[in-house]
Design a protein around this motif. Sequence first.
Motif, PDB file in Angstrom:
ATOM      1  N   GLU A   1       0.772  -1.280  -0.018  1.00 56.58           N
ATOM      2  CA  GLU A   1      -0.070  -0.131  -0.116  1.00 56.58           C
ATOM      3  C   GLU A   1       0.772   1.477   0.070  1.00 56.58           C
ATOM      4  O   GLU A   1       0.597   2.245  -0.538  1.00 56.58           O
ATOM      5  N   LEU A   2       1.859   1.142   0.766  1.00 58.07           N
ATOM      6  CA  LEU A   2       3.057   2.281   0.671  1.00 58.07           C
ATOM      7  C   LEU A   2       3.613   2.682  -0.572  1.00 58.07           C
ATOM      8  O   LEU A   2       3.970   3.736  -0.778  1.00 58.07           O
ATOM      9  N   GLY A   3       3.637   1.552  -1.430  1.00 60.69           N
ATOM     10  CA  GLY A   3       4.117   1.662  -2.967  1.00 60.69           C
ATOM     11  C   GLY A   3       5.478   0.949  -2.929  1.00 60.69           C
ATOM     12  O   GLY A   3       6.038   1.016  -4.316  1.00 60.69           O
ATOM     13  N   LEU A   4       5.966   0.064  -2.184  1.00 62.11           N
ATOM     14  CA  LEU A   4       6.886  -0.758  -2.201  1.00 62.11           C
ATOM     15  C   LEU A   4       6.553  -1.796  -3.252  1.00 62.11           C
ATOM     16  O   LEU A   4       5.519  -2.350  -3.264  1.00 62.11           O
ATOM     17  N   SER A   5       7.714  -2.226  -4.170  1.00 57.46           N
ATOM     18  CA  SER A   5       7.338  -3.528  -5.158  1.00 57.46           C
ATOM     19  C   SER A   5       8.788  -3.787  -5.796  1.00 57.46           C
ATOM     20  O   SER A   5       9.591  -2.940  -6.061  1.00 57.46           O
ATOM     21  N   PRO A   6       8.956  -5.230  -5.823  1.00 56.03           N
ATOM     22  CA  PRO A   6       7.891  -6.094  -5.132  1.00 56.03           C
ATOM     23  C   PRO A   6       8.181  -6.362  -3.837  1.00 56.03           C
ATOM     24  O   PRO A   6       8.941  -5.585  -3.065  1.00 56.03           O
ATOM     25  N   VAL A   7       7.143  -6.907  -3.045  1.00 61.36           N
ATOM     26  CA  VAL A   7       7.339  -7.314  -1.545  1.00 61.36           C
ATOM     27  C   VAL A   7       7.064  -8.805  -1.292  1.00 61.36           C
ATOM     28  O   VAL A   7       6.295  -9.548  -1.894  1.00 61.36           O
ATOM     29  N   GLU A   8       8.093  -9.232  -0.676  1.00 64.05           N
ATOM     30  CA  GLU A   8       8.084 -10.776  -0.650  1.00 64.05           C
ATOM     31  C   GLU A   8       8.107 -10.861   1.005  1.00 64.05           C
ATOM     32  O   GLU A   8       8.536 -10.249   1.785  1.00 64.05           O
ATOM     33  N   VAL A   9       7.667 -12.230   1.323  1.00 64.92           N
ATOM     34  CA  VAL A   9       7.591 -12.875   2.598  1.00 64.92           C
ATOM     35  C   VAL A   9       8.532 -13.964   2.860  1.00 64.92           C
ATOM     36  O   VAL A   9       8.320 -14.703   2.132  1.00 64.92           O
ATOM     37  N   ARG A  10       9.584 -13.951   3.316  1.00 67.76           N
ATOM     38  CA  ARG A  10      10.652 -14.865   3.659  1.00 67.76           C
ATOM     39  C   ARG A  10      10.479 -15.813   4.911  1.00 67.76           C
ATOM     40  O   ARG A  10      10.300 -14.938   6.166  1.00 67.76           O
ATOM     41  N   THR A  11      10.240 -17.034   5.020  1.00 69.58           N
ATOM     42  CA  THR A  11       9.814 -17.811   6.083  1.00 69.58           C
ATOM     43  C   THR A  11      11.435 -18.624   6.460  1.00 69.58           C
ATOM     44  O   THR A  11      11.813 -19.065   5.495  1.00 69.58           O
ATOM     45  N   VAL A  12      11.688 -18.278   7.799  1.00 72.88           N
ATOM     46  CA  VAL A  12      12.951 -19.061   8.057  1.00 72.88           C
ATOM     47  C   VAL A  12      12.599 -19.946   9.444  1.00 72.88           C
ATOM     48  O   VAL A  12      11.846 -19.877  10.044  1.00 72.88           O
ATOM     49  N   ASP A  13      13.860 -20.897   9.373  1.00 73.61           N
ATOM     50  CA  ASP A  13      13.785 -21.752  10.350  1.00 73.61           C
ATOM     51  C   ASP A  13      14.905 -21.477  11.216  1.00 73.61           C
ATOM     52  O   ASP A  13      16.231 -21.323  10.862  1.00 73.61           O
ATOM     53  N   VAL A  14      14.762 -21.143  12.584  1.00 73.51           N
ATOM     54  CA  VAL A  14      15.907 -20.477  13.337  1.00 73.51           C
ATOM     55  C   VAL A  14      16.311 -21.664  14.407  1.00 73.51           C
ATOM     56  O   VAL A  14      15.587 -22.291  14.970  1.00 73.51           O
ATOM     57  N   ALA A  15      17.637 -22.194  13.941  1.00 74.33           N
ATOM     58  CA  ALA A  15      18.149 -23.216  14.400  1.00 74.33           C
ATOM     59  C   ALA A  15      18.972 -22.661  15.458  1.00 74.33           C
ATOM     60  O   ALA A  15      19.474 -21.741  15.604  1.00 74.33           O
ATOM     61  N   ALA A  16      19.092 -23.725  16.498  1.00 73.12           N
ATOM     62  CA  ALA A  16      19.944 -23.455  17.660  1.00 73.12           C
ATOM     63  C   ALA A  16      21.410 -23.172  17.443  1.00 73.12           C
ATOM     64  O   ALA A  16      21.823 -24.241  16.697  1.00 73.12           O
ATOM     65  N   THR A  17      22.050 -22.365  17.800  1.00 67.47           N
ATOM     66  CA  THR A  17      23.549 -22.249  17.382  1.00 67.47           C
ATOM     67  C   THR A  17      24.482 -22.210  18.559  1.00 67.47           C
ATOM     68  O   THR A  17      25.462 -22.417  18.273  1.00 67.47           O
TER      69      THR A  17
END
Length: 356
Positions: A73-89
Amino acid sequence: MQNALASAGYPSHVLVACSGGPDSLALAAIAAYFARRGHVDGHPVSVAGVVVDHQLQEGSAEVASRTAAVLRELGLSPVEVRTVDVAATGFGPEAAARDARHAALESAASGLGCDAILLGHTLDDQAEQVLLGLARGSGTRSLAGMRPARGRLLRPFLGLRREETLEICRAEELSPWHDPSNSDPAFARSRTRVEVMPVLEEKLGPGVAESLARTAAILQQDADFLEDLANETYLSLVQREGRDAWLPEDAVRELPAALRFRVIAKAAADVGGQQPGYGRLHAAEALLRRQGSAGPVELPGQVSVFRLSLNDLEQERSVPAGGSSAVSAGAAADGVPRLASPCGKLVFRHQKPSQQ
């Protein structure tokens, strides 16, 4: 924002990292202004957005989706959603989440052809970072805090207070998401933000956050100078034998302490190790004051450092093929010779063969 993009050489494609919180949402709103104009100081610019879903809280996917919609809506393009798995380090949940997030941001920037990644860290974040470093007994590099620019990462808001980003959101009629973990006392940074900083402001007077951030800016200059000097010194001293790296003991001993410790740490990293902590680094440096061959001292990342004496080196060179020597006869169980003589070099060895 304008100054940050100018200092980065006016990147033509930038990526805004947005969690939906007030800081990054305000950042997105300001970046969107330049996206609508299409340029910064006459230099063309386009602005994309990315939301990283860490999957650490119930409903995180919904928050990420809603935030992505706001960015569009603000006008950013493209917009992505990145899903990550947070592994214990082994370095704590905050560090693990940060590593996963940064990997996702770098991947998104590369995929979208973006030259810069904008992050919404504020002056308050910087002050908290310095305070946490002080509490942990960290060195100059840690106390220098976050950089305004590092690689593709840009932090245009390091000079703004958190309250100012909230005001930007109010002015833009945006409703930010407030991450509950930011006030969760289970996290050291949250305790610093909610409990420690207010007490410091109350007891020491206003301006504590600004002073801590100013300290970071000063130490960044000092850390950069020492880092450059340590790099030059290390490259002038290091020798390699196979996978091992070694340093001439006499030359290392003569270095000022600030350089000596950094050069030893660089040698450990050079053979595949991790940054040694204060105690391990001192143990390795103490080999310079031992008599004869000594060690090994174990450093993080499966690196061992030991010293070989001049006598050891001379006897190794004089042993015929298949023969024996006083070195082999007097070797300890760990394979490091034990002769009481001046030391010739510090040897750094990675104990785990690299995977091909």
